[in-house]
Design a protein around this motif. Sequence first.
Motif, PDB file in Angstrom:
ATOM      1  N   LEU A 165       0.828  -1.202   0.000  1.00 55.01           N
ATOM      2  CA  LEU A 165       0.000   0.000   0.000  1.00 55.01           C
ATOM      3  C   LEU A 165       0.864   1.255   0.000  1.00 55.01           C
ATOM      4  O   LEU A 165       0.627   2.208  -0.757  1.00 55.01           O
ATOM      5  CB  LEU A 165      -0.950  -0.019   1.199  1.00 55.01           C
ATOM      6  N   GLY A 166       1.895   1.256   0.859  1.00 55.43           N
ATOM      7  CA  GLY A 166       2.768   2.418   0.914  1.00 55.43           C
ATOM      8  C   GLY A 166       3.549   2.634  -0.367  1.00 55.43           C
ATOM      9  O   GLY A 166       3.777   3.778  -0.788  1.00 55.43           O
ATOM     10  N   THR A 167       3.973   1.549  -1.013  1.00 53.83           N
ATOM     11  CA  THR A 167       4.710   1.670  -2.264  1.00 53.83           C
ATOM     12  C   THR A 167       3.799   2.141  -3.394  1.00 53.83           C
ATOM     13  O   THR A 167       4.172   3.021  -4.174  1.00 53.83           O
ATOM     14  CB  THR A 167       5.364   0.322  -2.615  1.00 53.83           C
ATOM     15  N   LEU A 168       2.612   1.577  -3.489  1.00 58.40           N
ATOM     16  CA  LEU A 168       1.656   2.031  -4.505  1.00 58.40           C
ATOM     17  C   LEU A 168       1.273   3.485  -4.276  1.00 58.40           C
ATOM     18  O   LEU A 168       1.093   4.251  -5.233  1.00 58.40           O
ATOM     19  CB  LEU A 168       0.406   1.151  -4.480  1.00 58.40           C
ATOM     20  N   GLY A 169       1.151   3.871  -3.006  1.00 55.22           N
ATOM     21  CA  GLY A 169       0.751   5.230  -2.703  1.00 55.22           C
ATOM     22  C   GLY A 169       1.753   6.274  -3.137  1.00 55.22           C
ATOM     23  O   GLY A 169       1.403   7.452  -3.296  1.00 55.22           O
ATOM     24  N   LEU A 170       3.006   5.877  -3.348  1.00 53.59           N
ATOM     25  CA  LEU A 170       4.035   6.800  -3.827  1.00 53.59           C
ATOM     26  C   LEU A 170       4.186   6.773  -5.340  1.00 53.59           C
ATOM     27  O   LEU A 170       4.905   7.603  -5.907  1.00 53.59           O
ATOM     28  CB  LEU A 170       5.383   6.445  -3.184  1.00 53.59           C
ATOM     29  N   HIS A 171       3.534   5.821  -5.998  1.00 53.01           N
ATOM     30  CA  HIS A 171       3.706   5.681  -7.445  1.00 53.01           C
ATOM     31  C   HIS A 171       2.913   6.765  -8.169  1.00 53.01           C
ATOM     32  O   HIS A 171       1.723   6.961  -7.899  1.00 53.01           O
ATOM     33  CB  HIS A 171       3.240   4.300  -7.907  1.00 53.01           C
ATOM     34  N   PRO A 172       3.532   7.481  -9.100  1.00 54.42           N
ATOM     35  CA  PRO A 172       2.832   8.599  -9.760  1.00 54.42           C
ATOM     36  C   PRO A 172       1.623   8.194 -10.586  1.00 54.42           C
ATOM     37  O   PRO A 172       0.767   9.048 -10.869  1.00 54.42           O
ATOM     38  CB  PRO A 172       3.929   9.214 -10.648  1.00 54.42           C
ATOM     39  N   GLU A 173       1.529   6.907 -10.957  1.00 56.29           N
ATOM     40  CA  GLU A 173       0.382   6.476 -11.746  1.00 56.29           C
ATOM     41  C   GLU A 173      -0.818   6.105 -10.876  1.00 56.29           C
ATOM     42  O   GLU A 173      -1.903   5.828 -11.412  1.00 56.29           O
ATOM     43  CB  GLU A 173       0.766   5.275 -12.620  1.00 56.29           C
ATOM     44  N   VAL A 174      -0.652   6.099  -9.565  1.00 61.31           N
ATOM     45  CA  VAL A 174      -1.753   5.798  -8.644  1.00 61.31           C
ATOM     46  C   VAL A 174      -2.273   7.119  -8.084  1.00 61.31           C
ATOM     47  O   VAL A 174      -1.494   7.906  -7.540  1.00 61.31           O
ATOM     48  CB  VAL A 174      -1.286   4.876  -7.501  1.00 61.31           C
ATOM     49  N   PRO A 175      -3.570   7.416  -8.214  1.00 55.71           N
ATOM     50  CA  PRO A 175      -4.098   8.675  -7.670  1.00 55.71           C
ATOM     51  C   PRO A 175      -3.716   8.837  -6.207  1.00 55.71           C
ATOM     52  O   PRO A 175      -3.775   7.877  -5.425  1.00 55.71           O
ATOM     53  CB  PRO A 175      -5.612   8.532  -7.855  1.00 55.71           C
TER      54      PRO A 175
END
Length: 276
Positions: A144-154
């Motif tokens: 969750l934390g890694t996805l939350g930093l990804h620019p393609e994830v709102p």
Amino acid sequence: MTTIDGPRVDPARWQRVYENDCAVPAGADLPALVDELAGALRDPDPEVRDGYPYVVLRTWIERDVVDGPLRVRLGTVMADRFEDPEVQARAFAPLVLDMIVRRGDLDPAWTAAFRRWYPAEEDLRGHDPEVGWLHAVAHGADLLGTLGLHPEVPPADMPALAAARLLSPTDELFAQQEDDRLAQAVARCLTRPDLTEAEATGWLDPLGAHFAAGRPPGVPTTPAHTSNALRTLRMLYLLADLGVRLHRGGPRVPLHHAAAVKRRLAEVLEPAFQAY
């Protein structure tokens, strides 16, 4: 559904690979080896699932031994595992996806599968005496934390998913600091500079409504999921004050709109202090 599961793994074989600095064995078929390691990550034997095979796979991903196309294939397999009937398969899938997304790969289908699984997972045990470590909450928090930093994830999506996880009823109290892991994951998400103030605080609204409603009638003790949420948000308040490390050993980074986040956390938590 993509499958990549290989034959039953011999841990001693992978110990030898590990002791050889995780070098790929001479003449080996790398995709076949990755198939075998992927199979190990759903094995009910903790020595297979959480031992040398896991360490070797992590090292190969970090070193780009597992190249982009093979990482994408492996990521699709792990996303499919969120629907696996075996809890250890579901609980270890986010660990591998986290490794892959950290290397820069992302398929929206992986994110969608994770969104469906994380708040719905019912087996939240940290440890099973036979199967070993499970840690679905903590492992999911890392992804969750890694996805939350990804620019393609709102930017608001992953904090909202964390709130959904915290509000899902369960009788299982978080253990081994899983509340801290989830708080750190949310805090990392809240460092994104593209977050608006409304997005940085709005995900807390459903939790605020939950605490404001108080203990359900006839329930003599605080429900487990309410306790889990309280402890997670208390840690998040501390991280909003101190900042959060985006990487192990790295400097603390301030949360975007930290003052507003702290104010909203205080407002959300206050009714709980009075009611419980």
